[in-house]
Write a protein that holds these residues in place. Sequence first.
Motif, PDB file in Angstrom:
ATOM      1  N   SER A 143       0.781  -1.276   0.011  1.00 34.08           N
ATOM      2  CA  SER A 143      -0.204   0.000  -0.066  1.00 34.08           C
ATOM      3  C   SER A 143       0.745   1.357  -0.070  1.00 34.08           C
ATOM      4  O   SER A 143       1.871   1.304   0.691  1.00 34.08           O
ATOM      5  N   LEU A 144       0.518   2.148  -0.667  1.00 37.11           N
ATOM      6  CA  LEU A 144       0.957   3.344  -0.774  1.00 37.11           C
ATOM      7  C   LEU A 144       0.885   4.326   0.424  1.00 37.11           C
ATOM      8  O   LEU A 144       1.414   5.469   0.588  1.00 37.11           O
ATOM      9  N   ASP A 145      -0.109   3.895   1.311  1.00 36.96           N
ATOM     10  CA  ASP A 145      -0.649   4.758   2.523  1.00 36.96           C
ATOM     11  C   ASP A 145       0.598   4.148   3.355  1.00 36.96           C
ATOM     12  O   ASP A 145       0.978   4.849   4.509  1.00 36.96           O
ATOM     13  N   LEU A 146       0.979   2.982   3.217  1.00 40.72           N
ATOM     14  CA  LEU A 146       1.978   2.472   4.340  1.00 40.72           C
ATOM     15  C   LEU A 146       3.614   3.140   3.917  1.00 40.72           C
ATOM     16  O   LEU A 146       4.335   3.812   4.917  1.00 40.72           O
ATOM     17  N   PHE A 147       3.970   2.903   2.685  1.00 34.23           N
ATOM     18  CA  PHE A 147       5.144   3.330   2.295  1.00 34.23           C
ATOM     19  C   PHE A 147       4.936   4.500   0.962  1.00 34.23           C
ATOM     20  O   PHE A 147       4.124   3.873   0.128  1.00 34.23           O
ATOM     21  N   SER A 148       5.281   5.725   0.982  1.00 30.58           N
ATOM     22  CA  SER A 148       5.176   6.342  -0.251  1.00 30.58           C
ATOM     23  C   SER A 148       6.117   5.988  -1.555  1.00 30.58           C
ATOM     24  O   SER A 148       6.937   5.240  -1.179  1.00 30.58           O
ATOM     25  N   PRO A 149       5.482   6.536  -2.607  1.00 30.89           N
ATOM     26  CA  PRO A 149       6.506   6.022  -3.708  1.00 30.89           C
ATOM     27  C   PRO A 149       8.039   6.396  -3.746  1.00 30.89           C
ATOM     28  O   PRO A 149       8.741   5.459  -4.055  1.00 30.89           O
ATOM     29  N   ASN A 150       8.406   7.436  -2.887  1.00 30.82           N
ATOM     30  CA  ASN A 150       9.822   7.646  -2.902  1.00 30.82           C
ATOM     31  C   ASN A 150      10.406   6.578  -1.891  1.00 30.82           C
ATOM     32  O   ASN A 150      11.576   6.370  -2.009  1.00 30.82           O
ATOM     33  N   GLU A 151       9.637   6.101  -0.880  1.00 25.59           N
ATOM     34  CA  GLU A 151      10.193   5.282   0.138  1.00 25.59           C
ATOM     35  C   GLU A 151      10.321   3.776  -0.639  1.00 25.59           C
ATOM     36  O   GLU A 151      11.377   3.071  -0.419  1.00 25.59           O
ATOM     37  N   TRP A 152       9.465   3.388  -1.639  1.00 28.65           N
ATOM     38  CA  TRP A 152       9.839   2.261  -2.448  1.00 28.65           C
ATOM     39  C   TRP A 152      11.006   2.367  -3.304  1.00 28.65           C
ATOM     40  O   TRP A 152      11.742   1.495  -3.495  1.00 28.65           O
ATOM     41  N   LEU A 153      11.189   3.614  -3.777  1.00 22.70           N
ATOM     42  CA  LEU A 153      12.389   3.858  -4.842  1.00 22.70           C
ATOM     43  C   LEU A 153      13.815   3.737  -3.775  1.00 22.70           C
ATOM     44  O   LEU A 153      14.627   3.408  -4.207  1.00 22.70           O
ATOM     45  N   GLN A 154      13.513   4.086  -2.603  1.00 23.19           N
ATOM     46  CA  GLN A 154      14.567   3.940  -1.727  1.00 23.19           C
ATOM     47  C   GLN A 154      15.042   2.519  -1.280  1.00 23.19           C
ATOM     48  O   GLN A 154      16.224   2.336  -1.178  1.00 23.19           O
ATOM     49  N   PHE A 155      13.730   1.784  -1.034  1.00 22.86           N
ATOM     50  CA  PHE A 155      14.159   0.487  -0.827  1.00 22.86           C
ATOM     51  C   PHE A 155      14.920  -0.094  -2.061  1.00 22.86           C
ATOM     52  O   PHE A 155      16.009  -0.943  -2.045  1.00 22.86           O
ATOM     53  N   GLU A 156      14.342   0.052  -3.378  1.00 21.96           N
ATOM     54  CA  GLU A 156      14.772  -0.182  -4.295  1.00 21.96           C
ATOM     55  C   GLU A 156      16.534   0.185  -4.681  1.00 21.96           C
ATOM     56  O   GLU A 156      17.234  -0.878  -5.026  1.00 21.96           O
TER      57      GLU A 156
END
Length: 455
Positions: A257-270
């Motif tokens: 969910s993007l409520d849990l982690f923002s797009p930027n936070e997914w990009l940081q995980f990546e």
Amino acid sequence: MHSATATLLLSASALTAAKYTFDPLKHMSGIAPYFEPHDPTSNFDPAPPQGCNVTRAAYLVRHAAIYANDFDYESYIEPFVKKLEASQGNSSVNWDRSHALSFLSTWTSPVEDEDIEKLSKVGSLEAMKLGVDVYERYQHFKQPKKVWTSSAERTVLTAESFVEGLALKENETEIVQIGEYKKTGADSLTPYKACPAYSGSRGSKQSIVYQKEYTAPIISRFRHEIPAFNWTASDIYGMQQLCGYETVIRGDSPFCSLDLFSPNEWLQFEYTNDIMYFHNTGYGNPVSGAIGYPWVKSSVDLLTSQNASQDIYVSFTHRELPPTVLVALGLFNNTAYSASDDVNATMPNDGINPQRVWQSSKFMSFLTNVAIERMECDSFGYQDNANQTGEYYRILVNKNPQLLQECTDGPGMSCSRDAFQKFIDEKTQRFSNFSEECGVTYSNSTNALTIYNSS
Ligand SMILES: *[C@@H]1O[C@H](CO)[C@@H](O)[C@H](O)[C@H]1NC(C)=O
Ligand SMILES: *[C@@H]1O[C@H](CO)[C@@H](O)[C@H](O)[C@H]1NC(C)=O
Ligand SMILES: *[C@@H]1O[C@H](CO)[C@@H](O)[C@H](O)[C@H]1NC(C)=O
Ligand SMILES: *[C@@H]1O[C@H](CO)[C@@H](O)[C@H](O)[C@H]1NC(C)=O
Ligand SMILES: *[C@@H]1O[C@H](CO)[C@@H](O)[C@H](O)[C@H]1NC(C)=O
Ligand SMILES: *[C@@H]1O[C@H](CO)[C@@H](O)[C@H](O)[C@H]1NC(C)=O
Ligand SMILES: *[C@@H]1O[C@H](CO)[C@@H](O)[C@H](O)[C@H]1NC(C)=O
Ligand SMILES: *[C@@H]1O[C@H](CO)[C@@H](O)[C@H](O)[C@H]1NC(C)=O
Ligand SMILES: *[C@@H]1O[C@H](CO)[C@@H](O)[C@H](O)[C@H]1NC(C)=O
Ligand SMILES: *[C@@H]1O[C@H](CO)[C@@H](O)[C@H](O)[C@H]1NC(C)=O
């Protein structure tokens, strides 16, 4: 409504800002379900160029989706799940206070200890689907007599599902298992295991630096919402991994969910993953090219040979091998597009390089595949009136054609036979001494992959 008004409304809606959409599953690196990017602004047409037919192909494929690998499970997922389970029975941890995190009050883990490293249902299905896709792409090919796989259960099962999809007569394609040993030299589908200079943990140190940095604000946010849960960087990273793993097990996951982690936070995980793989199996590891080269060389020999016995050669392996093959081919090389020759400077540990081409989700997903295609072309007049008749070569990564540096003289920017031979000779100069580059100390190593020779 008058049609003029309708047209006006239509064009007005076309002028409103496009909605930003974001899919975390395309940024999951080695935990991404298989996907083939189809962005027409950055991907070339996967169909053969006009006037060309594919006449032979070699594929290297990572195994399909699994329940979790040992390392991810033991380091991140299991500790998080244990901690979560303890909190679910603890009345001082009130998950319902949080909107984004409330699902954790009842969520249960999709992974049990005994599932680790096993192929998931989604994995088998996707492997079979890839087999069907490859069958459809090359309907004019003879059914292969053999496919090859490293001997781990997840690679063998992937090969079996793939063959179910590919073969019209399933019992007429033999699945040849190649052992995963420590003293095979380059002669296996897991040569990194026989390379003393390679270490599986390489890159962790660098990626942890960035992991600490990007998770800090997330920890603060979650701590504010659920103070009684002792949030750590590993919890955050494990939750993001669960988006990938739970999806390939249950079909979807609340962690995405993007409520849990923002797009930027997914990009940081990546990016954390990109750093790790860059130093592990990419340009940040001086031995990568030597590990990937033997598959390239033996595949090119099969494709260029006048007497190969199969039209298509497919081999299954683990996540480590495909990226080293990309390094041997000079693909996804950050420095090739920057003024600096300092490879490590392209992947800083303290901030994202958004211009990088080393983006692991593009070549680390489950079932990720690298293909070399030989084409016969009769493309006179399609391009600048040039006579492009003859044999040409092309590399595809997850069905996306890649341009080889200094080798784009053919139709659709493919590479002519002579230029390709020259390109490979250069790689031979640079990468062909596996034993030396790997610092092999056992006595009978070899620099060549010979498993296809007996076919
Ligand atoms: C495959 O199965 C078919 C039908 O059972 C049989 O006729 C054929 O001989 C088998 N081929 C091989 C190579 O075992
Ligand atoms: C080298 O010797 C070891 C031990 O005898 C054997 O397991 C291995 O397969 C050999 N490697 C090659 C490339 O023949
Ligand atoms: C419940 O959680 C609180 C806050 O983290 C902790 O202090 C307490 O020890 C936990 N109780 C039990 C029974 O684990
Ligand atoms: C919180 O987690 C850290 C890291 O695992 C641990 O060192 C610490 O003891 C934990 N604190 C509490 C109150 O459980
Ligand atoms: C890049 O970093 C790795 C790991 O620290 C190191 O082994 C390698 O030599 C570096 N490469 C260059 C060209 O400095
Ligand atoms: C093809 O023929 C060449 C000699 O012309 C030989 O060296 C090679 O081993 C043969 N390859 C296969 C796959 O049979
Ligand atoms: C990556 O690109 C740089 C710049 O073109 C080049 O010097 C380097 O050799 C390339 N690395 C590999 C492994 O091909
Ligand atoms: C490609 O295949 C088509 C259909 O079989 C055939 O008509 C054409 O001549 C082939 N072209 C080349 C360059 O081999
Ligand atoms: C293009 O080149 C091929 C191979 O060199 C030759 O056979 C063919 O006649 C040429 N076609 C034209 C139209 O010049
Ligand atoms: C590989 O390197 C070793 C050690 O430098 C050397 O003895 C050997 O001749 C090299 N082999 C090839 C095929 O270049």
